[in-house]
Scaffold this motif. Structure first.
Motif, short mmCIF file in Angstrom:
data_model
loop_
_atom_site.label_atom_id
_atom_site.label_comp_id
_atom_site.label_asym_id
_atom_site.label_seq_id
_atom_site.Cartn_x
_atom_site.Cartn_y
_atom_site.Cartn_z
N HIS A 1 -7.96 3.89 -1.09
CA HIS A 1 -8.24 4.66 0.11
C HIS A 1 -8.24 6.16 -0.23
N PRO A 2 -9.29 6.64 -0.87
CA PRO A 2 -9.32 8.07 -1.22
C PRO A 2 -9.63 8.93 0.00
N LYS A 3 -8.89 10.03 0.13
CA LYS A 3 -9.12 11.02 1.17
C LYS A 3 -9.20 10.37 2.56
N LEU A 4 -8.10 9.72 2.93
CA LEU A 4 -8.02 9.07 4.24
C LEU A 4 -8.12 10.10 5.36
N THR A 5 -8.92 9.79 6.36
CA THR A 5 -9.07 10.66 7.53
C THR A 5 -8.95 9.81 8.79
N ILE A 6 -8.08 10.21 9.69
CA ILE A 6 -7.89 9.46 10.91
C ILE A 6 -9.05 9.73 11.87
N PRO A 7 -9.55 8.71 12.59
CA PRO A 7 -10.61 8.95 13.58
C PRO A 7 -10.16 9.95 14.66
N VAL A 8 -11.10 10.72 15.18
CA VAL A 8 -10.75 11.75 16.17
C VAL A 8 -10.24 11.13 17.46
N ARG A 9 -10.63 9.92 17.77
CA ARG A 9 -10.13 9.20 18.95
C ARG A 9 -10.14 7.72 18.64
N GLY A 10 -9.14 7.02 19.12
CA GLY A 10 -9.08 5.57 18.93
C GLY A 10 -9.13 4.85 20.26
N ASN A 11 -8.79 3.57 20.24
CA ASN A 11 -8.73 2.80 21.48
C ASN A 11 -7.50 1.89 21.51
N VAL A 12 -6.45 2.30 20.78
CA VAL A 12 -5.21 1.53 20.71
C VAL A 12 -4.03 2.47 20.90
N VAL B 1 0.84 -1.19 0.00
CA VAL B 1 0.00 0.00 0.00
C VAL B 1 0.88 1.24 0.00
N LEU B 2 0.65 2.12 -0.95
CA LEU B 2 1.37 3.39 -1.06
C LEU B 2 0.43 4.51 -0.60
N VAL B 3 0.81 5.19 0.49
CA VAL B 3 0.00 6.27 1.06
C VAL B 3 0.82 7.55 1.02
N PHE B 4 0.22 8.64 0.53
CA PHE B 4 0.97 9.88 0.41
C PHE B 4 0.02 11.07 0.45
N THR B 5 0.61 12.25 0.57
CA THR B 5 -0.14 13.49 0.55
C THR B 5 0.71 14.57 -0.09
N PHE B 6 0.05 15.51 -0.74
CA PHE B 6 0.71 16.69 -1.28
C PHE B 6 0.39 17.92 -0.44
N GLY B 7 0.03 17.70 0.81
CA GLY B 7 -0.25 18.79 1.72
C GLY B 7 -1.72 19.05 1.92
N ASN B 8 -2.57 18.27 1.24
CA ASN B 8 -4.01 18.42 1.45
C ASN B 8 -4.62 17.06 1.76
N ASP B 9 -5.18 16.39 0.78
CA ASP B 9 -5.78 15.07 1.02
C ASP B 9 -4.71 13.99 1.12
N VAL B 10 -5.03 12.96 1.89
CA VAL B 10 -4.17 11.78 2.00
C VAL B 10 -4.80 10.67 1.16
N MET B 11 -4.04 10.14 0.22
CA MET B 11 -4.55 9.13 -0.71
C MET B 11 -3.79 7.81 -0.52
N GLY B 12 -4.51 6.69 -0.64
CA GLY B 12 -3.90 5.38 -0.51
C GLY B 12 -4.12 4.53 -1.75
N PHE B 13 -3.05 3.97 -2.28
CA PHE B 13 -3.10 3.12 -3.47
C PHE B 13 -2.56 1.74 -3.11
N THR B 14 -3.25 0.71 -3.55
CA THR B 14 -2.85 -0.68 -3.27
C THR B 14 -2.34 -1.32 -4.55
N LEU B 15 -1.23 -2.03 -4.46
CA LEU B 15 -0.64 -2.69 -5.63
C LEU B 15 -1.48 -3.90 -6.02
N ASP B 16 -2.03 -3.86 -7.24
CA ASP B 16 -2.78 -4.99 -7.79
C ASP B 16 -1.78 -5.93 -8.44
N PRO B 17 -1.57 -7.13 -7.88
CA PRO B 17 -0.54 -8.03 -8.43
C PRO B 17 -0.85 -8.53 -9.82
N GLN B 18 -2.12 -8.52 -10.22
CA GLN B 18 -2.47 -8.97 -11.56
C GLN B 18 -2.15 -7.90 -12.59
#
Length: 467
Positions: free
Chosen positions: A318-329, A293-310
């Protein structure tokens, strides 16, 4: 008997079409249309007498929602990384030089992913006398090149034995995998014909990379003002155990990049990346695990791309990834807990007992690879911590420039927060040296806020007393 045999043959032909031709046909038909065409012609396909779970393999599932699907026009296709970057450059032409760096990174990450997957099969351990002698020569040469090492006066600091041959087989796998990953990245970046690189050394013993690590890469696009810092292989010690590893990168804007690769310009290149994380133009990581999984940002949205082996292409998952405001880990190396500050231990106790702002008992998860721990935190929320400890890591154990800073930048762009463990946001800390280590905390905004309240409330009186 003949009629029964012919019927079974027809059923098997249709079953073959359903299982093997369905993925190809989906390029022209929507999932609903495809299901109708293949199944309604004969509704009674003979299935093996097996469990309900096994029958799922014979069912045409709906298309995942993250793929572009327009049933009216049969526009059913995946958004690849190359296509995404092309569209981005059309909107912002000044990013065309960043695009060339990303295309090189994409090529390198595909190759490194294959190396990681084959690490346990290919990289054996050589304990021959010739190999031992060669290793000792390399170790001695490394110490000579490092120059004068930092003089430590702390009684708690122990000095390592020089030229001691390690018997841990994992060392050789890490060493070879790190070196191969570095070579792959270097060659991929040179493939564009627009970059030159330096691999800086360190003069401080406490900041010296591990013996198996060849060092950080710094790449500069010769026809632009962009400079990239790259950690080729984070968590390489996990590869033999089939645990996730990753590549980390950050891109700055720097001026006065010369084409000549003389020593003076290389030193200028090193100095150009000694900037706080807030100045980054882009940052990200590539995770090598059950999926790449390749995850990156250009300073705005965070985008995630997964390598399709085929397809052997990175596909947007994972378009426009947003972290939850609170977790439990919470994620940290509990083995260092004896040296942690009282304030940080109080915070962890609140997480473990549920006596925190969220009134929730937290679980502890720690992979040992920063990329893996941050990726989980980014998806599920929580907090990642690597504090200083007064026993073995007085300034933490993660390099600020090419590990903590890019991750802090990315987490912040995803809606999270970072903290330096002392005065404020990790994004504002300027590294003084390439390999400088620094405490780091990052994760969900409410979790980091609560941690900061513990640290600041209990550390400020101590600082006042020390003055």
């Amino acid at each position: 008997m003949v009629a029964l045999t012919n019927m079974n043959v027809m059923c098997m032909k249709e079953l073959f079409l359903l299982l093997f031709l369905a993925p190809l046909s989906s390029l022209c038909f929507s999932p609903n249309q495809l299901t109708t065409k293949l199944i309604t012609k004969r509704s009674s396909i003979i299935l093996p007498q097996s469990s309900t779970a096994d029958k799922e393999y014979y069912v045409v599932h709906q298309t995942p929602p993250l793929m572009s699907l327009d049933e009216s026009s049969c526009d059913y296709e995946r958004i690849t990384l190359t296509r995404y970057l092309n569209n981005m450059v059309k909107e912002e032409p000044e990013l065309r030089h960043v695009q060339s760096l990303f295309l090189s990174l994409q090529m390198a990450c595909k190759t490194i992913s294959n190396l990681v997957n084959r690490a346990g099969l290919v990289y054996g351990v050589d304990h021959s006398d010739a190999f031992v002698q060669e290793w000792k020569k390399q170790q001695q040469q490394t110490e000579v090149n490092a120059g004068e090492l930092e003089q430590t006066t702390s009684n708690n600091t122990t000095t390592a034995n020089t030229a001691t041959y390690p018997n841990d087989g994992r060392f050789y796998s890490m060493k070879r995998l790190d070196q191969l990953s570095t070579n792959v990245l270097r060659n991929a970046l040179r493939f564009t014909g627009k970059v030159h690189m330096v691999t800086p050394t360190t003069s401080r013993k406490s900041e010296k990379p591990a013996e198996h690590q060849p060092g950080v890469l710094i790449a500069s696009a010769l026809d632009s003002d962009y400079v990239a810092v790259l950690d080729p292989m984070d968590g390489s010690g996990n590869a033999d155990a089939s645990i996730c590893t990753g590549t980390v990168f950050g891109i700055f804007e720097a001026t006065n990049n010369d084409d000549d690769e003389n020593e003076e310009n290389q030193q200028r290149l090193v100095e150009s990346v000694l900037q706080p994380a807030k100045n980054m133009r882009a940052a990200g990581y590539c995770l090598y695990s059950s999926a790449t999984v390749l995850v990156f940002t250009f300073g705005n949205d965070v985008m995630g791309f997964t390598l399709d082996p085929q397809l052997n292409e990175f596909v947007l998952t994972h378009p426009k990834l947003t972290i939850p405001v609170r977790g439990n880990v919470y994620s940290c190396n509990e083995a260092n807990s004896e040296g942690w500050s009282e304030s940080f231990q109080s915070y962890l106790k609140a997480l473990k007992t549920g006596k925190n702002r969220g009134n929730t008992r937290y679980a502890h998860r720690y992979v040992g690879s920063m990329v893996g721990d941050i990726h989980r935190t980014l998806l599920y929320g929580g907090i990642f911590c690597y504090p200083s400890d007064n026993l073995s890591h007085p300034r933490g154990n993660l390099q600020l420039l090419y590990k903590s800073a890019p991750m802090a930048f990315l987490v912040t762009c995803a809606g999270g927060r970072s903290f330096d463990g002392e005065t404020g946001d990790l994004l504002h800390v300027t590294p003084k040296r390439v390999h400088q280590k620094f405490p780091c905390f990052m994760g969900s905004p409410q979790d980091v806020d609560e941690l900061e309240s513990y640290i600041m409330a209990k550390e400020k009186p101590n600082r006042a007393d020390s003055k």
